[in-house]
Write a protein that holds these residues in place. Structure first.
Motif, PDB file in Angstrom:
ATOM      1  N   GLU A 271       0.835  -1.212   0.000  1.00 13.93           N
ATOM      2  CA  GLU A 271       0.000   0.000   0.000  1.00 13.93           C
ATOM      3  C   GLU A 271       0.867   1.259   0.000  1.00 13.93           C
ATOM      4  OE1 GLU A 271      -2.820   2.295   3.212  1.00 13.93           O
ATOM      5  OE2 GLU A 271      -2.915   0.095   3.161  1.00 13.93           O
ATOM      6  N   LEU A 272       1.895   1.266   0.833  1.00 12.32           N
ATOM      7  CA  LEU A 272       2.798   2.421   0.908  1.00 12.32           C
ATOM      8  C   LEU A 272       3.569   2.605  -0.395  1.00 12.32           C
ATOM      9  CD1 LEU A 272       4.235   1.884   4.501  1.00 12.32           C
ATOM     10  CD2 LEU A 272       2.613   3.657   3.784  1.00 12.32           C
ATOM     11  N   ALA A 273       4.010   1.488  -0.971  1.00  8.82           N
ATOM     12  CA  ALA A 273       4.771   1.558  -2.219  1.00  8.82           C
ATOM     13  C   ALA A 273       3.911   2.102  -3.355  1.00  8.82           C
ATOM     14  CB  ALA A 273       5.323   0.178  -2.566  1.00  8.82           C
ATOM     15  N   LEU A 274       2.690   1.617  -3.447  1.00  8.43           N
ATOM     16  CA  LEU A 274       1.783   2.063  -4.519  1.00  8.43           C
ATOM     17  C   LEU A 274       1.416   3.534  -4.353  1.00  8.43           C
ATOM     18  CD1 LEU A 274      -0.485  -1.106  -4.721  1.00  8.43           C
ATOM     19  CD2 LEU A 274       0.933  -0.214  -6.572  1.00  8.43           C
ATOM     20  N   ALA A 275       1.327   3.986  -3.117  1.00  2.87           N
ATOM     21  CA  ALA A 275       0.989   5.390  -2.868  1.00  2.87           C
ATOM     22  C   ALA A 275       2.078   6.324  -3.392  1.00  2.87           C
ATOM     23  CB  ALA A 275       0.776   5.613  -1.370  1.00  2.87           C
ATOM     24  N   ASP A 276       3.305   5.831  -3.450  1.00  7.11           N
ATOM     25  CA  ASP A 276       4.435   6.641  -3.929  1.00  7.11           C
ATOM     26  C   ASP A 276       4.873   6.237  -5.338  1.00  7.11           C
ATOM     27  OD1 ASP A 276       4.624   8.302  -1.785  1.00  7.11           O
ATOM     28  OD2 ASP A 276       6.119   7.105  -0.727  1.00  7.11           O
ATOM     29  N   LYS A 277       3.952   5.640  -6.085  1.00  9.26           N
ATOM     30  CA  LYS A 277       4.274   5.150  -7.427  1.00  9.26           C
ATOM     31  C   LYS A 277       4.901   6.239  -8.301  1.00  9.26           C
ATOM     32  CE  LYS A 277       1.977   3.311 -11.577  1.00  9.26           C
ATOM     33  NZ  LYS A 277       0.688   2.815 -12.122  1.00  9.26           N
ATOM     34  N   ALA A 278       4.340   7.445  -8.271  1.00 12.96           N
ATOM     35  CA  ALA A 278       4.839   8.536  -9.112  1.00 12.96           C
ATOM     36  C   ALA A 278       6.308   8.843  -8.830  1.00 12.96           C
ATOM     37  CB  ALA A 278       3.992   9.789  -8.908  1.00 12.96           C
ATOM     38  N   THR A 279       6.704   8.682  -7.596  1.00 10.01           N
ATOM     39  CA  THR A 279       8.097   8.931  -7.225  1.00 10.01           C
ATOM     40  C   THR A 279       9.008   7.804  -7.706  1.00 10.01           C
ATOM     41  OG1 THR A 279       7.425  10.142  -5.240  1.00 10.01           O
ATOM     42  CG2 THR A 279       9.686   9.308  -5.296  1.00 10.01           C
ATOM     43  N   TYR A 280       8.559   6.577  -7.534  1.00 16.44           N
ATOM     44  CA  TYR A 280       9.402   5.427  -7.854  1.00 16.44           C
ATOM     45  C   TYR A 280       9.628   5.262  -9.361  1.00 16.44           C
ATOM     46  CZ  TYR A 280       8.767   4.176  -2.972  1.00 16.44           C
ATOM     47  OH  TYR A 280       8.756   4.204  -1.597  1.00 16.44           O
ATOM     48  N   VAL A 281       8.662   5.635 -10.182  1.00 17.84           N
ATOM     49  CA  VAL A 281       8.834   5.441 -11.627  1.00 17.84           C
ATOM     50  C   VAL A 281       9.907   6.359 -12.203  1.00 17.84           C
ATOM     51  CG1 VAL A 281       6.488   4.589 -12.006  1.00 17.84           C
ATOM     52  CG2 VAL A 281       6.948   7.053 -12.162  1.00 17.84           C
ATOM     53  N   THR A 282      10.372   7.332 -11.435  1.00 19.45           N
ATOM     54  CA  THR A 282      11.468   8.193 -11.884  1.00 19.45           C
ATOM     55  C   THR A 282      12.785   7.821 -11.198  1.00 19.45           C
ATOM     56  OG1 THR A 282      10.995   9.852 -10.176  1.00 19.45           O
ATOM     57  CG2 THR A 282       9.879  10.105 -12.305  1.00 19.45           C
ATOM     58  N   ASP A 283      12.734   6.854 -10.308  1.00 15.31           N
ATOM     59  CA  ASP A 283      13.926   6.410  -9.592  1.00 15.31           C
ATOM     60  C   ASP A 283      14.749   5.485 -10.488  1.00 15.31           C
ATOM     61  OD1 ASP A 283      14.999   5.886  -6.506  1.00 15.31           O
ATOM     62  OD2 ASP A 283      15.278   4.168  -7.851  1.00 15.31           O
ATOM     63  N   LYS A 284      16.029   5.770 -10.660  1.00 18.88           N
ATOM     64  CA  LYS A 284      16.867   5.018 -11.585  1.00 18.88           C
ATOM     65  C   LYS A 284      16.990   3.545 -11.191  1.00 18.88           C
ATOM     66  CE  LYS A 284      19.748   8.816 -13.313  1.00 18.88           C
ATOM     67  NZ  LYS A 284      21.138   9.339 -13.460  1.00 18.88           N
TER      68      LYS A 284
END
Length: 360
Positions: A271-284
């Motif tokens: 749940e926490l990971a999905l909530a920050d999806k926008a951030t993670y998709v730009t993480d190298k």
């Protein structure tokens, strides 16, 4: 009246593929005359065929036919595997694929041109006759053709899988053998595309999105920096139960941590990971993980990227194998039909069926 024996019923059923009780009834009506009983089964006719239209026919076989540089495969369905093994049914399926091959129709994996095909060579009348004779719903589901400088076919499992493949740039015995090997590859590995070039941007985007969601939903597979950031949020917000919090504190750096966390804790991390999806998709680091998984998927679904099943080194791709045959050989079309794929199947209980018929 002649006594109707089990052997006679068995012989008539093997001749026609008709149901056991239908065979016994036909023999009784004809005083055991086998030829006359066959006629009775045939004359039961179209009325029976109409009654069977609502029934499920998800068994059956595929058959192939070749004429020069064109090949055709057809799938015809029956209700039971018993009928699929019947010689009368198999001859009918061959008649269907031969008719399709000789026609100008192209068909397709989704049943295109079936209505037009049934209008040729009195095929629909033959279908009705065979349905009445055999005693099950029969359905001409689909057919497809390929044409090229060389073509090959492959039938697996007695007809459960039928494959066509065509190429350009090469012909002759070597190309034919190579394509036959590729057809076996297609049967075994079920690729969805010939190469990555066939995959649309829209489909690639869909694959990527699914891969991202899948990764975020399983925190145990996430890169360590991202996972540590999630652990920090859990601890700062006191988001785990006391038991899971104790496990996290003790085994945070243990590679087997997730074996000790509850399903509720794992769900909270997702749940926490999905909530920050926008951030993670730009993480190298995360992007690298996703691209690696996508590449692995493409190697599984693209024929040219798959490991060749006969590769001696266990690494050679299909594309590399074909290059050893001819640098000009290019696979241009493939078709793979697996009987009943995508169809609802009924649960068979043969013993119960026989018991019900005998009681009747």
């Amino acid at each position: 009246m002649a006594a109707i024996t089990a052997a006679m019923v068995k012989e008539l059923r093997e001749m026609t593929g008709a149901g056991m009780m239908d065979c016994k009834k036909a023999l009784s009506e004809t005083d055991g005359d086998m030829d006359a009983a066959v006629d009775v089964l045939k004359k039961s006719g179209a009325a029976k065929a109409v009654k069977k239209q609502s029934r499920i026919a998800a068994e059956g076989i595929t058959r192939v036919a070749v004429d020069g540089k064109t090949a055709c495969v057809a799938e015809v369905n029956s209700e039971t595997d018993f009928v699929a093994k019947n010689e009368t049914f198999q001859e009918f399926v061959q008649f269907v694929v031969d008719s399709a091959l000789k026609s100008d129709l192209q068909g397709g994996a989704n049943g295109e041109d079936i209505e037009a095909l049934l209008g040729l060579n009195g095929l629909n009348d033959v279908l009705v006759e065979k349905t009445a004779t055999i005693g099950e719903k029969l359905s001409v589901r689909r057919f497809a053709k390929v044409t090229g400088d060389e073509v090959a076919t492959y039938i697996h499992g007695g007809g459960k899988i039928g494959v066509l493949v065509a190429c350009e740039g090469a012909s002759g015995d070597a190309a034919k053998e190579a394509l036959t090997n590729v057809a076996m590859q297609i049967a075994a590995m079920s690729p969805q595309y010939i190469s990555r070039a066939e995959i649309s941007d829209e489909e690639l985007a869909k694959i990527k999105d699914i891969t991202i969601e899948s990764a975020l939903n399983d925190a145990s597979t996430l890169p360590k920096p991202i996972l540590n950031a999630l652990f920090g949020k859990v601890e700062a917000g006191n988001l785990f139960s006391a038991e899971d919090a104790a496990v996290l504190a003790e085994k945070k750096n243990d590679k087997y941590l997730f074996n000790f966390l509850s399903e509720e804790a794992k769900a909270k991390l997702a749940e926490l990971a999905l909530a920050d999806k926008a951030t993670y998709v730009t993480d190298k680091i995360f992007t690298g993980l996703v691209e690696g998984r996508i590449s692995k998927q493409l190697k599984e679904i693209c024929l040219m990227d798959q490991v060749y099943v006969k590769a001696e080194d266990g690494k050679q791709s299909v594309a590399q194998y074909l290059t050893t045959v001819s640098k000009d050989l290019k696979v241009t079309k493939m078709v793979r039909f697996e009987v009943g794929e995508g169809m609802e199947k009924k649960n068979e209980d043969f013993a119960a069926e026989v018991a019900a018929q005998m009681n009747a």
